[in-house]
Each structure stands twice: as structure tokens, then as C-alpha cells.
Scaffold this motif. Sequence first.
Motif, PDB file in Angstrom:
ATOM      1  N   GLN A 179      27.314 -43.344  -3.499  1.00  0.00           N
ATOM      2  CA  GLN A 179      26.186 -43.426  -4.435  1.00  0.00           C
ATOM      3  C   GLN A 179      26.570 -42.969  -5.841  1.00  0.00           C
ATOM      4  OE1 GLN A 179      26.515 -40.939  -2.234  1.00  0.00           O
ATOM      5  NE2 GLN A 179      25.323 -39.134  -2.762  1.00  0.00           N
ATOM      6  N   PHE A 180      27.693 -42.255  -5.966  1.00  0.00           N
ATOM      7  CA  PHE A 180      28.041 -41.752  -7.297  1.00  0.00           C
ATOM      8  C   PHE A 180      28.514 -42.841  -8.254  1.00  0.00           C
ATOM      9  CE2 PHE A 180      27.629 -37.739  -5.216  1.00  0.00           C
ATOM     10  CZ  PHE A 180      26.967 -37.022  -6.182  1.00  0.00           C
ATOM     11  N   GLY A 181      29.084 -43.902  -7.720  1.00  0.00           N
ATOM     12  CA  GLY A 181      29.469 -45.016  -8.585  1.00  0.00           C
ATOM     13  C   GLY A 181      28.236 -45.557  -9.285  1.00  0.00           C
ATOM     14  N   MET A 182      27.217 -45.754  -8.496  1.00  0.00           N
ATOM     15  CA  MET A 182      25.948 -46.271  -8.988  1.00  0.00           C
ATOM     16  C   MET A 182      25.310 -45.324 -10.015  1.00  0.00           C
ATOM     17  SD  MET A 182      22.846 -46.741  -6.317  1.00  0.00           S
ATOM     18  CE  MET A 182      22.141 -45.112  -6.283  1.00  0.00           C
ATOM     19  N   LEU A 183      25.267 -44.069  -9.671  1.00  0.00           N
ATOM     20  CA  LEU A 183      24.622 -43.094 -10.560  1.00  0.00           C
ATOM     21  C   LEU A 183      25.372 -42.967 -11.885  1.00  0.00           C
ATOM     22  CD1 LEU A 183      23.857 -40.375  -7.864  1.00  0.00           C
ATOM     23  CD2 LEU A 183      22.146 -41.630  -9.196  1.00  0.00           C
ATOM     24  N   ILE A 184      26.690 -42.943 -11.790  1.00  0.00           N
ATOM     25  CA  ILE A 184      27.477 -42.759 -13.010  1.00  0.00           C
ATOM     26  C   ILE A 184      27.356 -43.973 -13.924  1.00  0.00           C
ATOM     27  CG2 ILE A 184      29.830 -42.523 -13.906  1.00  0.00           C
ATOM     28  CD1 ILE A 184      30.441 -40.825 -11.368  1.00  0.00           C
ATOM     29  N   GLU A 185      27.459 -45.178 -13.358  1.00  0.00           N
ATOM     30  CA  GLU A 185      27.339 -46.370 -14.189  1.00  0.00           C
ATOM     31  C   GLU A 185      25.958 -46.459 -14.821  1.00  0.00           C
ATOM     32  OE1 GLU A 185      29.662 -48.084 -15.252  1.00  0.00           O
ATOM     33  OE2 GLU A 185      31.302 -47.739 -13.839  1.00  0.00           O
ATOM     34  N   ALA A 211      15.731 -45.466  -9.857  1.00  0.00           N
ATOM     35  CA  ALA A 211      15.923 -46.522 -10.843  1.00  0.00           C
ATOM     36  C   ALA A 211      17.321 -47.126 -10.708  1.00  0.00           C
ATOM     37  CB  ALA A 211      15.695 -45.970 -12.252  1.00  0.00           C
ATOM     38  N   SER A 212      18.295 -46.253 -10.504  1.00  0.00           N
ATOM     39  CA  SER A 212      19.657 -46.771 -10.418  1.00  0.00           C
ATOM     40  C   SER A 212      19.851 -47.565  -9.121  1.00  0.00           C
ATOM     41  CB  SER A 212      20.677 -45.641 -10.536  1.00  0.00           C
ATOM     42  OG  SER A 212      20.685 -44.866  -9.376  1.00  0.00           O
ATOM     43  N   LYS A 213      19.162 -47.124  -8.084  1.00  0.00           N
ATOM     44  CA  LYS A 213      19.240 -47.829  -6.803  1.00  0.00           C
ATOM     45  C   LYS A 213      18.605 -49.214  -6.949  1.00  0.00           C
ATOM     46  CE  LYS A 213      19.615 -47.551  -2.083  1.00  0.00           C
ATOM     47  NZ  LYS A 213      19.672 -48.990  -1.806  1.00  0.00           N
ATOM     48  N   HIS A 214      17.513 -49.243  -7.649  1.00  0.00           N
ATOM     49  CA  HIS A 214      16.818 -50.504  -7.886  1.00  0.00           C
ATOM     50  C   HIS A 214      17.745 -51.478  -8.612  1.00  0.00           C
ATOM     51  CE1 HIS A 214      13.845 -53.225  -9.849  1.00  0.00           C
ATOM     52  NE2 HIS A 214      13.335 -53.187  -8.628  1.00  0.00           N
ATOM     53  N   ARG A 215      18.406 -50.961  -9.626  1.00  0.00           N
ATOM     54  CA  ARG A 215      19.344 -51.755 -10.415  1.00  0.00           C
ATOM     55  C   ARG A 215      20.489 -52.264  -9.526  1.00  0.00           C
ATOM     56  NH1 ARG A 215      21.061 -54.193 -14.006  1.00  0.00           N
ATOM     57  NH2 ARG A 215      22.352 -53.690 -15.810  1.00  0.00           N
ATOM     58  N   PHE A 216      20.964 -51.361  -8.695  1.00  0.00           N
ATOM     59  CA  PHE A 216      22.070 -51.651  -7.785  1.00  0.00           C
ATOM     60  C   PHE A 216      21.690 -52.790  -6.825  1.00  0.00           C
ATOM     61  CE2 PHE A 216      24.467 -50.873  -3.835  1.00  0.00           C
ATOM     62  CZ  PHE A 216      25.738 -50.618  -4.304  1.00  0.00           C
ATOM     63  N   ASP A 217      20.474 -52.718  -6.305  1.00  0.00           N
ATOM     64  CA  ASP A 217      20.032 -53.703  -5.315  1.00  0.00           C
ATOM     65  C   ASP A 217      19.717 -55.061  -5.939  1.00  0.00           C
ATOM     66  OD1 ASP A 217      20.297 -51.876  -3.283  1.00  0.00           O
ATOM     67  OD2 ASP A 217      18.203 -51.221  -3.373  1.00  0.00           O
ATOM     68  N   ASN A 218      19.407 -55.061  -7.228  1.00  0.00           N
ATOM     69  CA  ASN A 218      18.928 -56.312  -7.821  1.00  0.00           C
ATOM     70  C   ASN A 218      19.874 -56.994  -8.794  1.00  0.00           C
ATOM     71  OD1 ASN A 218      16.156 -56.581  -6.660  1.00  0.00           O
ATOM     72  ND2 ASN A 218      16.056 -54.518  -7.487  1.00  0.00           N
ATOM     73  N   ASP A 219      20.943 -56.323  -9.157  1.00  0.00           N
ATOM     74  CA  ASP A 219      21.849 -56.930 -10.123  1.00  0.00           C
ATOM     75  C   ASP A 219      23.275 -56.895  -9.591  1.00  0.00           C
ATOM     76  OD1 ASP A 219      23.529 -57.577 -12.196  1.00  0.00           O
ATOM     77  OD2 ASP A 219      22.428 -56.423 -13.701  1.00  0.00           O
ATOM     78  N   GLU A 221      25.975 -57.915 -10.752  1.00  0.00           N
ATOM     79  CA  GLU A 221      26.992 -57.513 -11.728  1.00  0.00           C
ATOM     80  C   GLU A 221      27.082 -55.977 -11.785  1.00  0.00           C
ATOM     81  OE1 GLU A 221      28.665 -56.149 -15.346  1.00  0.00           O
ATOM     82  OE2 GLU A 221      26.484 -56.198 -15.176  1.00  0.00           O
ATOM     83  N   PHE A 222      25.890 -55.345 -11.800  1.00  0.00           N
ATOM     84  CA  PHE A 222      25.850 -53.876 -11.818  1.00  0.00           C
ATOM     85  C   PHE A 222      26.437 -53.310 -10.530  1.00  0.00           C
ATOM     86  CE2 PHE A 222      23.829 -49.804 -10.838  1.00  0.00           C
ATOM     87  CZ  PHE A 222      24.073 -49.094 -12.009  1.00  0.00           C
ATOM     88  N   LYS A 223      26.090 -53.954  -9.453  1.00  0.00           N
ATOM     89  CA  LYS A 223      26.565 -53.507  -8.138  1.00  0.00           C
ATOM     90  C   LYS A 223      28.101 -53.482  -8.105  1.00  0.00           C
ATOM     91  CE  LYS A 223      26.038 -54.422  -3.230  1.00  0.00           C
ATOM     92  NZ  LYS A 223      25.209 -55.068  -2.211  1.00  0.00           N
ATOM     93  N   ALA A 224      28.684 -54.549  -8.616  1.00  0.00           N
ATOM     94  CA  ALA A 224      30.149 -54.626  -8.629  1.00  0.00           C
ATOM     95  C   ALA A 224      30.734 -53.509  -9.479  1.00  0.00           C
ATOM     96  CB  ALA A 224      30.592 -55.989  -9.160  1.00  0.00           C
ATOM     97  N   ARG A 225      30.070 -53.266 -10.611  1.00  0.00           N
ATOM     98  CA  ARG A 225      30.538 -52.204 -11.500  1.00  0.00           C
ATOM     99  C   ARG A 225      30.434 -50.830 -10.803  1.00  0.00           C
ATOM    100  NH1 ARG A 225      27.353 -51.136 -16.428  1.00  0.00           N
ATOM    101  NH2 ARG A 225      26.394 -53.146 -15.977  1.00  0.00           N
ATOM    102  N   ALA A 226      29.318 -50.654 -10.090  1.00  0.00           N
ATOM    103  CA  ALA A 226      29.107 -49.388  -9.383  1.00  0.00           C
ATOM    104  C   ALA A 226      30.200 -49.171  -8.336  1.00  0.00           C
ATOM    105  CB  ALA A 226      27.729 -49.371  -8.738  1.00  0.00           C
ATOM    106  N   GLN A 227      30.544 -50.244  -7.639  1.00  0.00           N
ATOM    107  CA  GLN A 227      31.573 -50.123  -6.600  1.00  0.00           C
ATOM    108  C   GLN A 227      32.932 -49.784  -7.215  1.00  0.00           C
ATOM    109  OE1 GLN A 227      30.597 -53.817  -4.792  1.00  0.00           O
ATOM    110  NE2 GLN A 227      29.399 -52.890  -3.147  1.00  0.00           N
TER     111      GLN A 227
END
Length: 593
Positions: A179-185, A211-219, A221-227
Amino acid sequence: PQEQESTVAGSVKQQLSGLVLMSLRATVPEVEVEPMVEVSAKFADYQCNNAMGLWSKVKGSGTSFKNPNAIGQAIAKNLPSSDIIESTSVAGPGFVNIVLSNRWVAQRIQDMLVNGIKTWAPILPVKRAVIDFSSPNIAKEMHVGHLRSTIIGDTLARMFEFSNVDVLRRNHVGDWGTQFGMLIEYLFEKFPNWQEIGSQAIGDLQIFYKASKHRFDNDPEFKARAQQGVVRLQGGEERYREAWKKICDISRSEFDLVYKRLNVVLEEKGESFYNPYIPQVLEELSSKGLIKESEGARVIFIQGHQIPLIVVKSDGGFNYASTDLAALWYRLNVEQAEWIIYVTDVGQQQHFDMFFSAAKMAGWLPGPNEKKFPKTSHVGFGLVLGSDGKRFRTRSTEVVRLVELLDEAKSRSKSELLQRLTENGKIVDWTDEELEQTSEAVGYGAVKYADLKNNRLTNYTFSFEQMLSDKGNTAVYLQYAHARICSIIRKSNKDVEDLKMTGAISLDHPDERVLGLYLIRFAEVVEEACTNLLPNVVCEYLYNLSEMFTKFYTNCQVVGSPEETSRLLLCQATAVVMRQCFNLLGITPVYKL
Ligand code: ARG
């Protein structure tokens, strides 16, 4: 510090067990058995229950004993003479009833008053323990489950510390994971100036998390960045480490608010701390042949479990179990702990069963028939329910804000206190500071006691009305009971500090004797609570003690009676023991209420 006399050291049960052991060795030298000494409800104060078991061991081996009763007789006869025991008798199949000497009981209480309650600490078979409790997850909510873990873990730590065990109070926070990838991005995106902002800027981390989880689940591009972000964090990239630290700091300061309110001390060693140890630990398990490949993951198969324990995920990442294995390795080998205790909800029982089994398979922990320590224990607990019988939540949010919950406990206890003092016209005797401190002690104490008084495995219903009631088995009732004893002593105008040095206790009245015997059981109650990791045992004792005191006080006049000195000392001893129970439960006792 003063040296402990051997007559004081250990609980009464431990002392009697010492005498019984000597007798057993004299009675049946050919067999080695543990003394079985219990409190006796009916015929005596304590009883020794060894005879029957011994009989089944020696009968048919040419023993001179005719039956278990004869063994009981011999055990009683062979007890070394001691000033602890007044008399013994043998009942039925060899139960040895033991009546304690009034003088000895009275002396033991007086010694405690003179030398302090620490002399009543039980002796536990370990020197150092790790207690892993509270352990919330960074950026996620600290929920009532974590509150239970905090309260139960702190109490266990206090009981072990009182018993002279060196306790490492460990907060195993969830500060590592994907989850830290997501939070940091998300932090980088939302707060480009994140390095300058104070921890307040992010404000509510739970909302930030959502909010970040929402972004992660719906975008995507963001998801890839988070990973990618997780990889960069774990690779040690500076900017990511720093952002990670910032997020942890914000969470930490929120957790600390709760710990401060509860007066709980913890040392954080989060999951991230053990991360560097994982590879070498898995290496060791691997070289012992424990780790297998399964569907791309690396796992340990454990007898009796359908699914294996995954220690390396199929993407190559470590998980909760690999971290726990590394932490256990560290606690055993670096910290040299003999007892490692984990306090979480019962839902995690399977995880603990499995990883404890893995540790046994690795030879880190002794097998079933070997020595008892080092040992691991999972202290599971049930759910906190709301008045609707469902998982406890407050109106405003889906989760309970712990700080708000504690604030409410305090403000409710304060308004009840104010109301009562006003009705009695006593409000003038109280300073604002006293009011604040008392309502805090009573309010927070009520929350803790309501949690601790039940067997931890059962679910309990959270109710301010119930926990703040001054009737029944509540902290408020007990605070009143204690304050009343303090007031009896104050009103006597005698100096108990002086009396305990010059006066003497006698236990001639039956209710004095009952109270005295119960007081000296304190050490074995703490011992039992520690051995079985059950704080409710101390609650039960505290409640019973206050009931026994009431009986004594109803039937035995204290102030102005010929026995005044002795009885005041009994009042004082009761107050001291009650305070120590409060202490062990993490509750601040009040002297005036
Ligand atoms: N962070 C976990 C949770 O919130 C609890 C950790 C308990 N300790 C441990 N060593 N697994 O559920």
C-alpha cells in the motif's frame, strides 16, 4: 533494595508447594511428581491433591501403602514443620486439607505493609518476555480491535513487570507493504511541496488513504505507477524513503494520542524493522528443507492445515508471515526472549498457529515433550459489539475514532461526578484540577475495565451507560469502594504509616480471617493471570476483594473498637492490594470520590 526473606518470596501456593514437595520426596522417594496444591473451598484454606495420582503410580509395585488415603496420611505427616501451617487433616481418597496459621497470615500482611506490595510478586519461570500488542497499521484506521489489543497487552505487560520479568513492549506496526507505493505516489501528486508541509497538511490519513485507494482502483496509469513506487521504496530510493517516513510519522502521532490518553508505553519495532532479516531467515528454513514451491509461491506445508503458509508471494514479495518469522527469529536470538506473546483478535489465530508450527519444525521452539521455554503464545480476543449486536461503530463515521471515544468516556464521567457532588453539596471541596484528574481516571478506567473483566475470548458489548454505572462489577463501583476505604482511614485520624510499625494485626473474627486469607492470595492470582494470560482473573479478584471488605466492614466495627489498630491495618492492606490491582489493570486509582 532489601533482600527478600525466603518466607515471603513467592505466593502462598508456591510456598506450600515447596513444603509439599519435601514431603512427597520423603513419602514416595521412588517417584518424581509435581506438588498439586490448590485453594480449598470447603474444609480448609488449601489442599494437596497428590495422593490419588501417586496411588495409581505405586499400587501393584509392592508398596506398603494400602490405599490413596494412606498416602494422604503420610504426606500430611511428612510435611516439614513450619509456621505457615496450623493443622492438617486427610479426607476421602487422600486429600490433605491444610489450615493456615492465623499468626502467619497476619504477619504476612503486616510484612507487606512494611516492605511494600512488591514483596508479594509471584515468581515466574521466565526472565524476559516480548509482548507484541496494539500494532495498528500505518495510514489505516486504528480500530477498536487495536484498542482491545492495547488494553489487554498493556495489562499483561504490567503483570509480568510486577512479577520481575523484563518485558519488551513491542508495537509491531504495519509499516511495510504494497500500500505504500500507492500512498507515496498519491502524496507526490496531491502535495508537490510535501517536503515542506507539516504533518497537519495531510490532515486525516484515513481519508487520504481512501482517496488514494480510490485513485488506485480507478486509474490504471496511477496503479502502474504505484506498483513501481513500492519497488523504488524497497530499493531504497531516497525520495521514496523520505515520503514513507513522513506518512509513518503522521500515523504515529495519531496513535500516540491514544497511547497518551491510556497511559500506555510501547516501543515501536514495525514490520519494516525485520525486513532485512527475512532473506537469511528464509535461507535457514530452506536449508532445513521446510520451504517448497507451490503455484509460483514459496510455502511451508504444515500438518493439520489445508493450506500452506506462504512465505514468498508469487510476485517475489515478502508478506505478513515472512515478517513474523523474521521477527520471531530476532526475538529469540537477538533479544533472547523466553516467552513471546502476541495480542490480536481471534481472527488471526490460524496465522499464529501456522507460523508457530513452522518455528517448531525449524527447531526454534521446543517440541511437545521437551522443556517449556522458549515459548510463543497467541492471546486472542473477541469482538467489540455495539448495542445493535453488530460490530461496534459510532454514528458519525464507519469506524470509531478512538480518541473521541476516550474523550466521551471522560466527559460523561465528569458530568456524572459534577451532578453527584452538586446534589451532595460537596462540590465546594473539589478543585478544578481534582475534578479533571478524577473524571479522567474514572472514565478511562471504565473503558479499560469493561474490556478486561470478561474472558478475553468472548465478544463484549460496548455501553457507556453500563461501564459508567456505579453499581455492579464496574470500575466506577470499584473506585468508590477503594475511595471509601481511604476515607475510613482518613476519618480515623490515625497515622497508618505509624501503626504498621508499632501495631499488630489479628484475625480473630471470622470475617477478618476470610479477608486476610483473600488478601494473601493476591500473588497467586497474579501468577495465574500471567500463566494463563487472562487479565479477567485479576478483575474478578479485585471485585471479590471489595465484596469481602464490605462484609468485614459491615460485621466488624473499625473506628472506636478495641481492635481498631488491627482493623485499620486490614483496611490499609485492602486499599494497598486494590491499588495494586488497579495498577496492573492500567487504571489510576482515586483516593476521594
Ligand atoms: N498489524 C496487525 C493488524 O493490525 C497486527 C500485528 C500483530 N503482530 C504480529 N506480530 N503479527 O492486524
